[in-house]
Design a protein around this motif. Sequence first.
Motif, PDB file in Angstrom:
ATOM      1  N   LYS A  19     -15.843  -1.348 101.636  1.00 30.42           N
ATOM      2  CA  LYS A  19     -15.237  -2.462 102.367  1.00 30.42           C
ATOM      3  C   LYS A  19     -13.952  -2.954 101.709  1.00 30.42           C
ATOM      4  CE  LYS A  19     -18.727  -5.263 102.889  1.00 30.42           C
ATOM      5  NZ  LYS A  19     -19.684  -6.333 103.197  1.00 30.42           N
ATOM      6  N   ASN A  20     -13.846  -2.700 100.397  1.00 31.26           N
ATOM      7  CA  ASN A  20     -12.717  -3.246  99.642  1.00 31.26           C
ATOM      8  C   ASN A  20     -11.621  -2.238  99.322  1.00 31.26           C
ATOM      9  OD1 ASN A  20     -13.314  -6.091  99.194  1.00 31.26           O
ATOM     10  ND2 ASN A  20     -15.170  -5.311  98.199  1.00 31.26           N
ATOM     11  N   ILE A  21     -11.619  -1.118 100.016  1.00 29.93           N
ATOM     12  CA  ILE A  21     -10.525  -0.167  99.798  1.00 29.93           C
ATOM     13  C   ILE A  21      -9.896   0.210 101.136  1.00 29.93           C
ATOM     14  CG2 ILE A  21     -11.632   0.749  97.714  1.00 29.93           C
ATOM     15  CD1 ILE A  21     -12.235   3.317  99.348  1.00 29.93           C
ATOM     16  N   ASP A  22      -8.673   0.683 101.048  1.00 31.05           N
ATOM     17  CA  ASP A  22      -7.931   1.084 102.240  1.00 31.05           C
ATOM     18  C   ASP A  22      -7.728   2.601 102.193  1.00 31.05           C
ATOM     19  OD1 ASP A  22      -6.155   1.524 104.305  1.00 31.05           O
ATOM     20  OD2 ASP A  22      -4.971  -0.281 103.881  1.00 31.05           O
ATOM     21  N   ARG A  77     -13.699  -0.206  92.575  1.00 30.80           N
ATOM     22  CA  ARG A  77     -14.340  -1.269  93.361  1.00 30.80           C
ATOM     23  C   ARG A  77     -15.868  -1.181  93.324  1.00 30.80           C
ATOM     24  NH1 ARG A  77     -10.638  -4.844  92.986  1.00 30.80           N
ATOM     25  NH2 ARG A  77      -8.779  -4.504  94.243  1.00 30.80           N
ATOM     26  N   ASN A  85      -3.679   0.838  97.744  1.00 37.41           N
ATOM     27  CA  ASN A  85      -4.667   0.104  96.944  1.00 37.41           C
ATOM     28  C   ASN A  85      -4.069  -0.314  95.608  1.00 37.41           C
ATOM     29  OD1 ASN A  85      -7.355   0.459  98.522  1.00 37.41           O
ATOM     30  ND2 ASN A  85      -6.389   2.488  98.535  1.00 37.41           N
ATOM     31  N   GLY A 134     -20.260  -1.918  99.615  1.00 42.46           N
ATOM     32  CA  GLY A 134     -19.372  -2.987  99.132  1.00 42.46           C
ATOM     33  C   GLY A 134     -18.037  -2.433  98.674  1.00 42.46           C
TER      34      GLY A 134
END
Lengths: 213, 213
Positions: free
Chosen positions: B53-56, B88, B124, B50
């Motif tokens: 998926k939420n970081i670049d 995250r 981010n 999870g």
Amino acid sequence: MPEKQYVTYGQSGGCGCGCGCGVEGAAKAITGCRFSLSVMADDYINVILGALKNIDTAKVWQQTDKLSTVYRGKQIHVEDAVKAFFIRAFREGTHMTMEATFSRGCPGDTTAEAMMEVDDTLLNDVRDVHFPVNCKISLYPMGIPNYMEHIAKVVNHAIDLGIYSHSTHYCTVLSCDVQDLFDYIHYVNTYCSETLSHYIFEVTLSVNSPTAE
Amino acid sequence: MPEKQYVTYGQSGGCGCGCGCGVEGAAKAITGCRFSLSVMADDYINVILGALKNIDTAKVWQQTDKLSTVYRGKQIHVEDAVKAFFIRAFREGTHMTMEATFSRGCPGDTTAEAMMEVDDTLLNDVRDVHFPVNCKISLYPMGIPNYMEHIAKVVNHAIDLGIYSHSTHYCTVLSCDVQDLFDYIHYVNTYCSETLSHYIFEVTLSVNSPTAE
């Protein structure tokens, strides 16, 4: 407002060189290990408490805080207690890691908070337990320009033992039986205490990881 | 039987001193961070996936194996990606730790496996997230006799910032908001890259620990 209490590492020798010239002789004999066990399961507290109930730590000085536990004393007893704790915590199928920092000879060290007046009989018998372990290691020989050759020395010994997997950025990866790993940890601590004034040996063990290689 | 492939750290300069004289200039600019997140919960895999998926992470080179993940590139992007991943992954009430090894200047390093040709815009934005963190840090300035005074320097800066909790065997303990901690990590990496040839900065973060102080 009270005056800030700054640390003064490297000044104890009074030589002004920022080194550890002033470290007392007795402190140099103390091996320490600071470690944290991470159990990837909801009942991680039971796993840790269960392991602690099944080991004997009477021959090391110890302290636990929010982040980790530290054992200090004779090298063989510190190694024995850490090994027994990890092996007693192991549970088939449960992913678990342990970060362990072995060290000896820190110039800021004290002769206090250690147990040295004990005999050499080991307290824990976990010799018959076997399971595979993955491990990353990093050795830091401090205060000397030729530190890389000491690192090469211990890595090449792992190659000789057949427990070496590969070298990667910032660490060396080992893969072997848990008994072989702790034998190797004993070799590194012995080599370093005989050869180096101050070293840190970082070891992270992992069992039952779901990640494919 | 094939010949063993030994490592030859400290020999690349051909000077025979066991040091890192031969390290290439470009490799010295690469900051790396090897880290492992430990989530003390049955669904630890979901927490990690999870977060990912939420970081670049488009501005760092990365590699994951059984034991850890490594990011390599410009200091600011490595810090940004590691910070975003940890923030995250955070979940109210779930005990979680992260072992992170920041490093730069290793004599055995290569210019390969890093992302340096990127601009300085961070990818981010996690600036508005706040939660308390406990942390232990250890700095290892390599190859120099006066390493203890560099350690004192960064510890005293933590005292000045008001994030210092206490000093203990083999590490320094910090306690603060997650934003202040990553600001401090940025300060240490910047100080070390400007001052030292080769350093390792070990950081272990912990949130939601059930252990009382």
